[in-house]
Structure formats: C-alpha cells, structure tokens
Design an enzyme around this catalytic site. Structure first.
Site, PDB file in Angstrom:
ATOM      1  N   PRO A  62       0.775  -1.239   0.000  1.00 60.16           N
ATOM      2  CA  PRO A  62       0.000   0.000   0.000  1.00 60.16           C
ATOM      3  C   PRO A  62       0.809   1.294   0.000  1.00 60.16           C
ATOM      4  O   PRO A  62       0.801   2.055   0.973  1.00 60.16           O
ATOM      5  CB  PRO A  62      -0.838  -0.138   1.274  1.00 60.16           C
ATOM      6  CG  PRO A  62       0.024  -0.940   2.185  1.00 60.16           C
ATOM      7  CD  PRO A  62       0.745  -1.915   1.292  1.00 60.16           C
ATOM      8  N   CYS A  63       1.452   1.584  -1.109  1.00 63.15           N
ATOM      9  CA  CYS A  63       2.203   2.831  -1.207  1.00 63.15           C
ATOM     10  C   CYS A  63       1.273   4.042  -1.196  1.00 63.15           C
ATOM     11  O   CYS A  63       1.727   5.160  -0.937  1.00 63.15           O
ATOM     12  CB  CYS A  63       3.105   2.827  -2.438  1.00 63.15           C
ATOM     13  SG  CYS A  63       2.259   2.503  -3.986  1.00 63.15           S
ATOM     14  N   HIS A  64      -0.030   3.831  -1.430  1.00 65.52           N
ATOM     15  CA  HIS A  64      -0.980   4.948  -1.356  1.00 65.52           C
ATOM     16  C   HIS A  64      -1.100   5.482   0.067  1.00 65.52           C
ATOM     17  O   HIS A  64      -1.583   6.592   0.267  1.00 65.52           O
ATOM     18  CB  HIS A  64      -2.361   4.531  -1.889  1.00 65.52           C
ATOM     19  CG  HIS A  64      -3.027   3.452  -1.101  1.00 65.52           C
ATOM     20  ND1 HIS A  64      -2.756   2.113  -1.316  1.00 65.52           N
ATOM     21  CD2 HIS A  64      -3.934   3.506  -0.097  1.00 65.52           C
ATOM     22  CE1 HIS A  64      -3.491   1.397  -0.479  1.00 65.52           C
ATOM     23  NE2 HIS A  64      -4.209   2.217   0.274  1.00 65.52           N
TER      24      HIS A  64
END
Length: 156
Positions: free
Chosen positions: A122-124
């Site tokens: 989850p780089c968001h």
C-alpha cells in the site's frame, strides 16, 4: 505464470503472478506490456477476490504471497509499507527512519514510485510531511479514493 485483467470499482486492474506469488499489479491508468496472453490461475482468482473485498470495504489486509523485485533498499521499504495499518498513513521521512536511513526520504519516494505491486503493497498510504497527497502511480485522485475508502481523514 498467469496474467489477467479485472473490472473493479476503480477501473481495470491487471495482475500478474509467477511461481512464488504476485509479481505485478497494473493500475487503471498504466499501459499493459505487450505479448501477455490472459491466463487465469488460482492465485490470480484469489488476488482478484481479495482486491474486490478490499474495494468494497470488507477486507482490511491481504493474505497473498507477494514477490516484488527491486534493490535491497526498495524491498526493505516495500516490506515496511505492508506494515502500515489500514486507514493509517506514514510520511516518506517516517518510512526512511524505519528503514534505517533517516535522510533517504527521496529514496523512499523512488521506492514507492517503483512499487510493482500497488494496492497489495500500500504505497498509497505514504503521504507528504504536511499530510499532503503527493506521488502515486495511479494518480492523486485514485490515491484520495483509496485513502477515503479506508476512512483516512484529510487535514483541513
């Protein structure tokens, strides 16, 4: 090795797997590689099912084997991103400190930009130091949608 595209509420998401796990996720705005024939596998079916449950707000974490390939630093950053809980965020600087390189915020940004398995890694959930939305391969609007789905409250 399989490859398939799935229609989701955020658009067409393509997933590629290999013998050891998920290798790549292509977000709706990304160009797909040439020469990939669609081939469904049990792992891809499971990944699509978990992704759909996440996008419906029914799942908060993924239980998939992920096999991203990158430099040792990138792989360390990606493993830290998986540890950011659903609905929470971390800054690039925080991730750099956790990775043991406190001055490497830009390198963390590069690792996020090169994350081959967005959504599942989850780089968001990584934001700017002032809580701002910066950098996401799927675009800032998709980043906002994902964070809002997770209940993140943006600063006023």
């Amino acid at each position: 090795m399989g490859f398939n595209t799935y229609d989701t509420r955020i658009g067409a998401v393509s997933i590629q797997d290999g013998p050891e796990g998920i290798l790549r996720v292509y977000l709706p705005n990304e160009a797909l590689p040439r020469g990939f024939a669609r081939e469904e596998t049990p792992l891809l079916q499971e990944a699509a099912s978990q992704l759909e449950a996440y996008l419906q707000g029914e799942r908060k974490s993924f239980t998939l084997p992920l096999t991203p390939r990158g430099t040792p630093f990138m792989e360390r950053v990606w493993s830290l991103l998986v540890g950011i809980p659903y609905g929470e965020t971390a800054t690039y600087g925080e991730i750099a400190r956790r990775a043991g390189s406190p001055g490497a915020s830009r390198a963390v940004g590069l690792a996020c930009r090169r994350n081959p398995i967005p959504l599942f890694i989850p780089c968001h959930r990584v934001i700017g130091s002032a809580g701002s939305l910066v950098g996401f391969g799927g675009g800032l609007e998709l980043k906002r949608v994902l964070l809002e789905l997770e209940g993140y409250r943006f600063p006023d």
